[in-house]
Design an enzyme around this catalytic site. Structure first.
Site, PDB file in Angstrom:
ATOM      1  CG  HIS A 136      71.242 -57.472  -7.663  1.00  0.00           C
ATOM      2  ND1 HIS A 136      71.310 -56.148  -8.031  1.00  0.00           N
ATOM      3  CD2 HIS A 136      69.931 -57.764  -7.557  1.00  0.00           C
ATOM      4  CE1 HIS A 136      70.077 -55.665  -8.135  1.00  0.00           C
ATOM      5  NE2 HIS A 136      69.227 -56.608  -7.864  1.00  0.00           N
ATOM      6  CG  ASP A 213      74.641 -57.544  -2.614  1.00  0.00           C
ATOM      7  OD1 ASP A 213      74.315 -57.593  -3.813  1.00  0.00           O
ATOM      8  OD2 ASP A 213      73.821 -57.311  -1.697  1.00  0.00           O
ATOM      9  CD  GLN A 216      67.248 -60.720  -1.445  1.00  0.00           C
ATOM     10  OE1 GLN A 216      66.550 -61.133  -0.519  1.00  0.00           O
ATOM     11  NE2 GLN A 216      66.771 -59.929  -2.381  1.00  0.00           N
ATOM     12  CE  LYS A 239      66.544 -55.854  -1.943  1.00  0.00           C
ATOM     13  NZ  LYS A 239      65.563 -56.290  -2.959  1.00  0.00           N
ATOM     14  CB  CYS A 378      68.715 -57.211 -10.957  1.00  0.00           C
ATOM     15  SG  CYS A 378      67.419 -55.996 -11.054  1.00  0.00           S
TER      16      CYS A 378
HETATM   17  C1  LIG Z   1      71.401 -59.508  -3.822  1.00  0.00           C
HETATM   18  C2  LIG Z   1      70.893 -58.112  -4.109  1.00  0.00           C
HETATM   19  N1  LIG Z   1      71.785 -57.094  -4.185  1.00  0.00           N
HETATM   20  C3  LIG Z   1      71.388 -55.827  -4.436  1.00  0.00           C
HETATM   21  C4  LIG Z   1      70.052 -55.533  -4.625  1.00  0.00           C
HETATM   22  C5  LIG Z   1      69.661 -54.090  -4.903  1.00  0.00           C
HETATM   23  O1  LIG Z   1      68.920 -53.597  -3.806  1.00  0.00           O
HETATM   24  P1  LIG Z   1      68.287 -52.132  -3.954  1.00  0.00           P
HETATM   25  O2  LIG Z   1      69.433 -51.223  -4.252  1.00  0.00           O
HETATM   26  O3  LIG Z   1      67.589 -51.870  -2.640  1.00  0.00           O
HETATM   27  O4  LIG Z   1      67.328 -52.235  -5.110  1.00  0.00           O
HETATM   28  C6  LIG Z   1      69.093 -56.553  -4.555  1.00  0.00           C
HETATM   29  C7  LIG Z   1      67.627 -56.247  -4.793  1.00  0.00           C
HETATM   30  N2  LIG Z   1      66.969 -57.332  -5.393  1.00  0.00           N
HETATM   31  C8  LIG Z   1      65.781 -57.235  -6.001  1.00  0.00           C
HETATM   32  C9  LIG Z   1      65.019 -56.154  -6.225  1.00  0.00           C
HETATM   33  O5  LIG Z   1      63.862 -56.588  -6.838  1.00  0.00           O
HETATM   34  N3  LIG Z   1      63.919 -57.951  -7.014  1.00  0.00           N
HETATM   35  C10 LIG Z   1      65.080 -58.365  -6.484  1.00  0.00           C
HETATM   36  O6  LIG Z   1      65.478 -59.537  -6.445  1.00  0.00           O
HETATM   37  C11 LIG Z   1      69.515 -57.867  -4.282  1.00  0.00           C
HETATM   38  O7  LIG Z   1      68.640 -58.891  -4.207  1.00  0.00           O
END
Ligand SMILES: Cc1ncc(COP(=O)(O)O)c(CNc2co[nH]c2=O)c1O
Length: 420
Positions: A136, A213, A216, A239, A378
């Site tokens: 990501h 990371d 998910q 999430k 992303c």
């Molecule tokens: C694998 C992964 N890593 C990092 C992040 C970043 O998380 P955040 O810092 O809380 O934003 C996301 C968010 N993924 C997504 C956010 O919106 N659509 C998505 O797939 C993610 O899916």
């Protein structure tokens, strides 16, 4: 059979009773909203059960106060709740204790914290940083830019045609100059569940550090950071039934002890003179300024909620939904789904329908009340590698049903008729 009593779960989320299709400039249900919501965008953000909303409201209604310093009762109550939230997160992911749990704004900030507080000080032109092609942007862009600032070489482990990590290529790339490797536990685009423990072993054999990371994975399956042997691990509260505004950085205590903070100010200090300052104990050293108090207390409630459901049940429920969606969508020969087969992926499917742009597809789905994400999620380099500009993505959680997958498939078929 599906392990969760979905109707009972859905009752915890009033938002799922929403009707949609009306005026989008008015927050909340309004006149013209007539279609039942089918929410399939959980990889972007999940919904918030009443129990978590109540925890936030209860904090602001009855013990709102700043933490760590106050002598008065409300401050002590808020401090206790905030510190217990760290203990609860540590227990949930198998950390030693609160010293290894830093609250951040989100996963992105957790990645940046390590990149700046460790990477800028430890990396140089003789080092390399290993990422994967399915990272990501939160980790990919962060470590790419730290590589530019420090001269460290940034390398990418290949993803094979099935959307799985090419571990033979990983064994070629990781060497004794690999100082850091970042691997996504579950791809938010492919649904691939990566062999992170095997990856960590490989990197540790070369004395490198591993950052997993888990944005998910932690919301969707049991995770034990010590079993994986991750040096750093990050995820986000929004999430996993929690609010936005809180993420978690897990770090091995000795590593966090050795690291200098990169955000300075109140709360993170023990002593300040005009000449210099001494830092607070872990994890507070990395939590400068007034922290995410309400969000931390809410994340505690979210973890309690998920553990009452059972993370094995959460995982099994989502896998059944993903497999069903995979089979139903691939019954049509004009649908491309990216990533491993339906029985070997996490609870999401990213796909395209021949002749229909992902944005058009998601617009038609939206007209049916079906909420999916369209775009590059992303992961732009991964989409380039796949030869596509965008994809539509349906992602599932504890409150989704087979009937909602059927509505997804019906809406996709409507788009097919419209654009074919
Ligand atoms: C694998 C992964 N890593 C990092 C992040 C970043 O998380 P955040 O810092 O809380 O934003 C996301 C968010 N993924 C997504 C956010 O919106 N659509 C998505 O797939 C993610 O899916």
């Amino acid at each position: 059979s599906y392990p969760l009593d979905v109707e009972a779960v859905r009752a915890d989320f009033p938002i799922l009773e929403r009707k949609v299709g009306g005026d989008v400039t008015v927050p909340g249900e309004s006149e013209g909203d007539t279609k039942p919501l089918v929410y399939l965008d959980n990889a972007a953000t999940s919904h918030t059960p009443e129990r978590v909303v109540d925890a936030i409201a209860d904090y602001y209604r009855s013990y709102n106060s700043n933490v760590h310093r106050g002598i008065h009762q409300l401050s002590q109550e808020a401090s206790t709740a905030y510190e217990h939230a760290h203990d609860r997160v540590a227990e949930f992911v198998g950390a030693e204790g609160r010293e290894e749990i830093v609250f951040t704004k989100n996963t992105t900030e957790a990645e940046n914290l390590v990149a700046y507080a460790w990477g800028l000080n430890e990396l140089g032109p003789e080092d390399n940083v290993v990422l994967t092609e399915m990272e990501h942007h939160a980790s990919l862009v962060t470590w790419q830019q730290i590589g530019k600032k420090t001269g460290a070489d940034v390398r990418f482990v290949r993803v094979d045609d099935d959307g799985r990590l090419d571990m033979d290529h990983a064994r070629e790339l990781v060497d004794d100059d690999t100082a850091m490797a970042n691997v996504v536990h579950v791809s938010n685009t492919l649904g691939t569940v990566n062999p992170v423990a095997e990856f960590a072993d490989l990197v540790h054999d070369h004395d490198g550090l591993v950052f997993v990371d888990g944005a998910q994975s932690v919301p969707h399956m049991p995770v034990d950071v010590q079993a994986i042997d991750a040096d750093f691990f990050a995820f986000s509260g929004h999430k996993m039934c929690g609010p936005t505004g809180i993420g978690v950085l897990y770090g091995k205590e000795h590593l966090l002890e050795e690291m200098e903070p990169y955000l300075y100010g109140g709360e993170m200090i023990r002593k300040v003179t005009y000449e210099d300052s001494e830092w607070e104990d872990l994890p507070w050293k990395f939590e400068a300024g007034t922290p995410v108090i309400a969000q931390g207390i809410a994340l505690h409630a979210a973890i309690d909620y998920l553990e009452d459901l059972g993370m094995e049940n959460v995982h099994a429920h989502e896998q059944l939904l993903a497999e069903y969606a995979y089979d139903e969508l691939t019954a049509y020969d004009d649908v491309d789904i990216y990533g491993p087969p339906g029985d070997d992926r996490a609870g999401l499917v990213a796909f395209n329908v021949d002749g229909v742009h992902a944005h058009d597809l998601s617009s038609i789905l939206n007209e049916h009340g079906v909420a999916v994400r369209a775009g590059d999620h992303c992961t732009q380099p991964l989409h380039q590698k796949l030869g596509i500009a965008a994809s539509a993505r349906a992602s599932f959680y504890v409150y989704n049903t087979r009937e909602e997958v059927d509505k997804l498939v019906e809406a996709v078929d409507d788009a097919r008729q419209l654009f074919a």
